[in-house]
Design an enzyme around this catalytic site. Structure first.
Site, PDB file in Angstrom:
ATOM      1  CB  THR A  72      -0.755   0.174   1.363  1.00  0.00           C
ATOM      2  OG1 THR A  72      -0.851  -1.013   2.271  1.00  0.00           O
ATOM      3  CG2 THR A  72      -2.268   0.627   1.173  1.00  0.00           C
ATOM      4  CG  HIS A 159      -4.713  -2.231   5.057  1.00  0.00           C
ATOM      5  ND1 HIS A 159      -3.946  -2.435   3.884  1.00  0.00           N
ATOM      6  CD2 HIS A 159      -3.801  -1.633   5.622  1.00  0.00           C
ATOM      7  CE1 HIS A 159      -2.622  -2.013   4.186  1.00  0.00           C
ATOM      8  NE2 HIS A 159      -2.527  -1.751   5.617  1.00  0.00           N
ATOM      9  CB  SER A 278      13.564   2.700  -5.809  1.00  0.00           C
ATOM     10  OG  SER A 278      14.473   3.691  -5.061  1.00  0.00           O
ATOM     11  CG  PHE A 279      12.958  -0.853  -0.077  1.00  0.00           C
ATOM     12  CD1 PHE A 279      11.786  -1.095   0.647  1.00  0.00           C
ATOM     13  CD2 PHE A 279      14.149  -1.244   0.473  1.00  0.00           C
ATOM     14  CE1 PHE A 279      11.804  -1.500   1.878  1.00  0.00           C
ATOM     15  CE2 PHE A 279      14.179  -1.491   1.638  1.00  0.00           C
ATOM     16  CZ  PHE A 279      12.937  -1.745   2.662  1.00  0.00           C
TER      17      PHE A 279
HETATM   18  S1  PPS Z   1       1.076  -1.665   5.616  1.00  0.00           S
HETATM   19  O1  PPS Z   1       1.558  -1.309   6.992  1.00  0.00           O
HETATM   20  O2  PPS Z   1      -0.100  -2.935   6.045  1.00  0.00           O
HETATM   21  O3  PPS Z   1       0.322  -0.592   4.983  1.00  0.00           O
HETATM   22  O4  PPS Z   1       2.349  -2.191   4.669  1.00  0.00           O
HETATM   23  P1  PPS Z   1       2.332  -1.887   3.141  1.00  0.00           P
HETATM   24  O5  PPS Z   1       2.751  -0.812   2.904  1.00  0.00           O
HETATM   25  O6  PPS Z   1       1.037  -2.489   2.569  1.00  0.00           O
HETATM   26  O7  PPS Z   1       3.582  -2.990   2.788  1.00  0.00           O
HETATM   27  C1  PPS Z   1       4.532  -3.034   3.537  1.00  0.00           C
HETATM   28  C2  PPS Z   1       5.514  -3.872   2.641  1.00  0.00           C
HETATM   29  O8  PPS Z   1       6.004  -3.238   1.475  1.00  0.00           O
HETATM   30  C3  PPS Z   1       7.485  -2.950   1.259  1.00  0.00           C
HETATM   31  N1  PPS Z   1       7.583  -1.674   0.757  1.00  0.00           N
HETATM   32  C4  PPS Z   1       8.331  -1.605  -0.537  1.00  0.00           C
HETATM   33  N2  PPS Z   1       8.873  -2.513  -1.217  1.00  0.00           N
HETATM   34  C5  PPS Z   1       9.503  -2.224  -2.261  1.00  0.00           C
HETATM   35  N3  PPS Z   1       9.659  -1.005  -2.865  1.00  0.00           N
HETATM   36  C6  PPS Z   1       8.991   0.029  -2.371  1.00  0.00           C
HETATM   37  N4  PPS Z   1       9.429   1.191  -2.517  1.00  0.00           N
HETATM   38  C7  PPS Z   1       8.359  -0.093  -0.933  1.00  0.00           C
HETATM   39  N5  PPS Z   1       7.672   0.540   0.012  1.00  0.00           N
HETATM   40  C8  PPS Z   1       7.277  -0.342   0.871  1.00  0.00           C
HETATM   41  C9  PPS Z   1       7.722  -2.939   2.752  1.00  0.00           C
HETATM   42  O9  PPS Z   1       9.141  -2.957   2.865  1.00  0.00           O
HETATM   43  C10 PPS Z   1       7.106  -4.192   3.248  1.00  0.00           C
HETATM   44  O10 PPS Z   1       7.521  -5.307   2.894  1.00  0.00           O
HETATM   45  P2  PPS Z   1       8.484  -6.185   3.750  1.00  0.00           P
HETATM   46  O11 PPS Z   1       8.553  -7.609   3.084  1.00  0.00           O
HETATM   47  O12 PPS Z   1       8.302  -6.402   5.050  1.00  0.00           O
HETATM   48  O13 PPS Z   1       9.932  -5.362   3.798  1.00  0.00           O
END
Ligand code: PPS
Length: 352
Positions: A72, A159, A278-279
């Site tokens: 999200t 969600h 990006s992450f």
């Molecule tokens: S929440 O708290 O439910 O709203 O979390 P949500 O944002 O849906 O999901 C969080 C996971 O997304 C990863 N994330 C990313 N991955 C790749 N690139 C980018 N830019 C990015 N931003 C958020 C985040 O690290 C969580 O995954 P995990 O596997 O725990 O790292």
């Protein structure tokens, strides 16, 4: 009690409640199931449910909808940037994500400590509300109120599944739905439930996986959430995408989003946005799913800092396939069995 959505509210009681509270210490104030669906929520959700369900969407609004931990935050930041910051020069990009792109049911996780009061973690939202709308009296659902007062086109996060949202959402506005491989979801949600004090999970990964496959986690059940989105997949106002595709080829996914959102961005702009979201860059900017407490300077105690320091914060790894480092062969087999059982009726496959 019956909600406007038609769901019956059933309090979680007895042995089930005891088990939940033993493992999720923050659930002591109470949980409810919403029937049909067995959706599991904090009991306080029933005070906000009808307001969320009756929310009036406007043409141009975009809701980013996912089950927890499916990406999200990533998609909120991406959609907001494409719509409001295409040249990466909008000073509002500095504002916390939930100020720019309201999380419509966040009141459920930060209810007022006493009637008429505002939870400390909502202080920045109520302050923004007062600044932008000085004549508006603060209601008890601050985030719903804030989302309603934000100028359209709005980017909204939820969600919740389709069945708990306004039935007009797709006719009046757009939805971006993100699905993620459940094995990565369970690993990410396990971490989230340990670091976020609103869950305070104190059990083992094995126990957490059991909750997942039993549809007993907050916001569960995972497959029904996905199924409700897939049933609407052909609606022109729904864009269905996978976390794994976005990770493998962000530019291609941004092109599809560009066509869906009608943002008409150039390949150069989309390329710059792919890097910006990006992450690594989101982590450096401290874009978190709930609040940028660190950056806003607010002293709000929402994270179990020791675990976050040791095992990672909200933006933990941002990878696909990290479950391979976490799930034992036994747990993998357990989740695989559950995936096989449920994937049968759905016309999708997950990578990794
Ligand atoms: S929440 O708290 O439910 O709203 O979390 P949500 O944002 O849906 O999901 C969080 C996971 O997304 C990863 N994330 C990313 N991955 C790749 N690139 C980018 N830019 C990015 N931003 C958020 C985040 O690290 C969580 O995954 P995990 O596997 O725990 O790292």
């Amino acid at each position: 009690m019956k909600l406007l959505s038609g769901h019956e509210v059933i309090p979680v009681e007895g042995a089930e409640r005891e088990r939940q509270v033993k493992h999720f210490e923050a659930y002591a104030p109470g949980l409810i199931r919403l029937m049909p669906g067995r959706w599991l929520m904090h009991a306080v959700y029933q005070e906000y449910a009808d307001k969320i369900y009756s929310f009036k969407y406007k043409k141009g609004d975009v809701t980013v909808m996912t089950w927890p931990k499916c990406g999200t935050t990533w998609m909120q930041e991406t959609v907001w940037t494409m719509m409001k910051n295409p040249n990466l020069n909008n000073p509002d990009a500095q504002l916390p994500l939930c100020v720019r792109a309201p999380f419509i049911e966040l009141d459920v996780f930060s209810p007022p400590p006493d009637p008429g009061e505002v939870a400390p973690s909502n202080a920045h939202i109520s302050a923004t509300l007062k600044r932008l709308h000085p004549d508006e009296a603060l209601g008890d659902a601050v985030h719903v109120q804030y989302a309603a007062l934000c100028p359209s086109p709005r980017v909204i996060k939820t969600h919740l599944p389709f069945s708990l949202m306004s039935p007009a959402i797709l006719d009046e506005s757009k939805v971006v739905y993100v699905a993620r491989n459940p094995k990565d979801v369970v690993v990410s949600y396990h971490h989230h439930s340990k670091i976020v004090k609103g869950h305070d999970f104190v059990g083992t990964l094995e126990e957490f996986v059991q909750y997942f496959v039993d549809d007993d986690l907050m916001y569960g059940p995972y497959w029904l959430h996905l199924k409700e989105a897939l049933e609407r997949r052909n609606h022109p106002n729904l864009h269905f995408m996978f976390f794994e595709d976005m990770k493998a080829n962000p530019l291609e996914e941004l092109k599809k989003l560009d066509a869906f959102l009608r943002t008409n961005l150039s390949e150069e702009q989309l390329g710059a946005i792919a890097k910006y979201t990006s992450f690594e860059q989101m982590k450096t900017r401290g874009v978190t799913p709930i609040l940028n407490f660190e950056r806003s300077g607010a002293k709000v105690d929402v994270l179990n800092e020791d675990i976050a320091q040791k095992e990672g914060g909200f933006l933990r790894k941002g990878k696909t396939g990290d479950w391979k480092n976490k799930l034992t062969p036994e747990l993998e087999a357990e989740v695989d069995k559950w995936i096989q059982k449920n994937l049968n009726d759905l016309d999708i496959t997950f990578r990794y």
